[in-house]
Design a protein around this motif. Structure first.
Motif, PDB file in Angstrom:
ATOM      1  N   ASP A 258      -3.904   0.351  -3.470  1.00  0.00           N
ATOM      2  CA  ASP A 258      -3.328  -0.463  -2.400  1.00  0.00           C
ATOM      3  C   ASP A 258      -2.338   0.428  -1.658  1.00  0.00           C
TER       4      ASP A 258
ATOM      5  N   ALA B 132       6.308  -7.136 -10.705  1.00  0.00           N
ATOM      6  CA  ALA B 132       5.026  -7.818 -10.497  1.00  0.00           C
ATOM      7  C   ALA B 132       3.878  -7.098 -11.199  1.00  0.00           C
ATOM      8  N   GLY B 133       4.217  -6.068 -11.991  1.00  0.00           N
ATOM      9  CA  GLY B 133       3.201  -5.388 -12.775  1.00  0.00           C
ATOM     10  C   GLY B 133       2.505  -4.253 -12.060  1.00  0.00           C
ATOM     11  N   ARG B 134       3.231  -3.611 -11.152  1.00  0.00           N
ATOM     12  CA  ARG B 134       2.632  -2.547 -10.349  1.00  0.00           C
ATOM     13  C   ARG B 134       3.184  -1.173 -10.715  1.00  0.00           C
TER      14      ARG B 134
ATOM     15  N   GLY C  16       0.624  -0.239 -14.360  1.00  0.00           N
ATOM     16  CA  GLY C  16      -0.259  -1.236 -13.773  1.00  0.00           C
ATOM     17  C   GLY C  16      -1.063  -0.651 -12.628  1.00  0.00           C
ATOM     18  N   GLU C  17      -1.642  -1.528 -11.820  1.00  0.00           N
ATOM     19  CA  GLU C  17      -2.423  -1.063 -10.681  1.00  0.00           C
ATOM     20  C   GLU C  17      -1.503  -0.376  -9.670  1.00  0.00           C
TER      21      GLU C  17
ATOM     22  N   ILE D  25       3.543  -9.408  -2.239  1.00  0.00           N
ATOM     23  CA  ILE D  25       3.143  -9.505  -3.644  1.00  0.00           C
ATOM     24  C   ILE D  25       2.041 -10.547  -3.829  1.00  0.00           C
ATOM     25  N   ASP D  26       2.153 -11.677  -3.130  1.00  0.00           N
ATOM     26  CA  ASP D  26       1.098 -12.704  -3.196  1.00  0.00           C
ATOM     27  C   ASP D  26      -0.215 -12.163  -2.631  1.00  0.00           C
TER      28      ASP D  26
ATOM     29  N   LEU E 260      -1.206  -9.024  -2.559  1.00  0.00           N
ATOM     30  CA  LEU E 260      -1.763  -8.069  -3.509  1.00  0.00           C
ATOM     31  C   LEU E 260      -2.415  -8.767  -4.697  1.00  0.00           C
ATOM     32  N   ALA E 261      -1.802  -9.853  -5.139  1.00  0.00           N
ATOM     33  CA  ALA E 261      -2.341 -10.584  -6.287  1.00  0.00           C
ATOM     34  C   ALA E 261      -3.650 -11.303  -5.940  1.00  0.00           C
ATOM     35  N   ALA E 262      -3.790 -11.679  -4.677  1.00  0.00           N
ATOM     36  CA  ALA E 262      -4.960 -12.475  -4.269  1.00  0.00           C
ATOM     37  C   ALA E 262      -6.144 -11.619  -3.836  1.00  0.00           C
ATOM     38  N   ARG E 263      -5.898 -10.360  -3.478  1.00  0.00           N
ATOM     39  CA  ARG E 263      -7.002  -9.549  -2.965  1.00  0.00           C
ATOM     40  C   ARG E 263      -8.033  -9.280  -4.070  1.00  0.00           C
TER      41      ARG E 263
END
Length: 252
Positions: free
Chosen positions: A96, A50-52, A21-22, A245-246, A248-251
């Motif tokens: 990130d 979380a898919g990272r 993932g990213e 995690i939230d 990172l998901a929102a950026r």
């Protein structure tokens, strides 16, 4: 998870590269390593869930990376350069970046010096100490250079010496790190940061300084106070992990 190594300007740097993932680059705190700071606390597993893709380095002088005893090897520009070189070594482009305590200092310096490599920044365990510096650092150096733990003086000094021995660290290398890697950043430098930023500090942290005040110097930054946690216990706090995690998901 196998540890890999690469040469950063002639210094061997150890790192973990796991997940898909990213990518996110993790930079640990002083006298720690990627296993203690990020593995044992659950960060690596939670970020992967979380898919990272998680890249966690051992800062020079720490963990399985090269140990140098000359303080001039540990200026922030060198530590940030190691992180930038790792990003290039893995051909990650922009990532990130998250750092805790000393790692937060390195991550902030990386963002300022190499902005083309950073997508977002999480500064954990570091508030206004990033600008004003920390107290007791000379005591920590003296304790690390003492002939034994029993000979170390001062509460903070003994605590760091004990932690260093528990993690199997090279105390002479850590003393060299502490002599110079405590560089501060000026408000005008922080104002140059132009990526999403999360600042997270424990409510009972007596080391990091004010996260809210630091946030006033970094445009658009978000501050998270980790409830009921001090500097050491904040690293494994579940609310901190969830907040990161939230973020990172929102950026963008």
């Amino acid at each position: 998870m196998a540890i890999q190594h690469f040469s950063s300007d002639g210094v061997e740097i150890a790192f973990l590269d796991s997940g898909e993932g990213e990518p996110i680059l993790l930079i640990h705190g002083f006298a720690s390593n990627h296993v203690v700071n990020w593995g044992a606390t659950g960060w690596i597993d939670n970020l992967k869930r979380a898919g990272r893709r998680v890249v966690a380095m051992d800062v020079r002088g720490h963990g399985a990376s090269g140990k140098l005893h000359e303080p001039e090897a540990y200026y922030l520009r060198h530590l940030a350069r190691d992180a930038a070189n790792l990003i290039d070594h893995l051909d990650l482009g922009r990532v990130d970046v998250m750092g805790y305590s000393m790692g937060g200092r390195i991550a902030a310096f990386l963002t300022i010096e190499h902005p083309e490599k950073v997508r977002s920044l999480i500064i954990g365990g570091m508030g206004m100490a990033l600008v004003d510096g920390m107290e007791g650092e000379d005591e920590i150096v003296a304790a690390l250079e003492a002939p034994s733990l029993e000979a170390a003086m001062g509460g903070a000094g003994r605590a760091y010496r004990k932690f260093a021995e528990q993690t199997g660290s090279d105390v002479k290398a850590l003393a060299a790190v502490m002599r110079v890697a405590r560089e501060t950043l000026a408000p005008e430098q922080l104002a140059l940061i132009d990526v999403p930023v999360l600042i997270a500090v424990g409510e009972r942290d007596q080391i990091a300084g004010s996260p809210e005040e630091l946030g006033t110097f970094i445009p658009g930054s978000k501050v998270h106070v980790i409830p009921r946690r001090d500097h050491m216990l904040a690293t494994a706090d579940r609310s901190f992990i969830a907040e990161a995690i939230d973020f990172l998901a929102a950026r963008p």
